[in-house]
Design a protein around this motif. Sequence first.
Motif: not given
Length: 336
Positions: A240-262
């Motif tokens: 996954i990577c950041i791209g021009s679309t909201q979908q792409e930035i959302n996927e990156i942020l979702k994975a980072v947020i999941q990883s930051c839990n705890g």
Amino acid sequence: MKPYLALFRSGPSSLHPHAVERLADQNFDYALSWFGDDEPHERFQAGAVFVHKQKGAKWPGLEQTMLAHWDTIQKYKYIWLPDDDLLCVPEDVSRMFSVCDDLQLELAQPALTRDSYFTHAVTLQHKAFQLRFTNFVEIMAPVLSVDLLGRVFHTLSGNISGYGLDHVWPRFSEVGRVAIIDDTPVKHTRPVGGPNYAFSKKAGLAPAHEDWLCSATHMVESPADFQVNFAGLLQNGDPICIGSTQQEINEILKAVIQSCNGLQITALQLTRYLSNHYTYWSGSETGGLRYPRAMLRIVLNRTLKHTGIRFPKPPEPQDDGTGLRTGFPAATELDS
């Protein structure tokens, strides 16, 4: 001779013996840049390629050691330069080197375990990822290709604390060659700072001031905490990577947020860390985008072509009701 070298800046309390257990079964050699007053005990140097005695702080000491032993060091493909207070197992070190070589990384580091002392949230293990392609590798435990080490070696001159180097070195590489490897974490066992700060104090130059000098010299304008995960490989292998679309930035942020839990980070640290990704995506830090973020996927695919990793295109942009499609057509044309 093995293909990789772990060069430990070490003393009597160094934890490096843990990293070189079962050495015969590993894919790396090791050497010591020794700052202790006395000769290292046999158990500290058994099997070492060389032991170079050099008093002082980590980076001036390593600079002198590498100058003295460059003929040996340059024969290796990758060099790891960890702090002396990192706890790890040799199998993870071997895997770290293999990942670097397989992906042809130039600059990387193992992530820090979630119970480590740390400064930057980006360096902590993100369990949703195998690894992340970033704009930052901390000087605590960098692994460099020998080619990159040669290109950045001059930046060590006069730098006592090493501050600023972790923002400079990625500028000598490119997107897709700089990464934090989450699958091979190490534990940082000592509070940030440590005895190296005493050398800076003695020289009358605070580490923060060295950061300023280093940044000004190498034209680094971004804030010290502006770390971004441009892309990554998820645990299931999906890129996954950041791209021009909201979908792409959302996927990156979702994975980072999941990883930051705890993680033991403050709400302010988390907010700043996550906002860096939005800031990069939107271009709000610089007042506008220098290039469409779809270019990031194109560059990554070109850089990692040899690995078979492909960052997929997002769905076609939708008509926004004006008859015009959103996005950057010129960037899309390059995405083949």
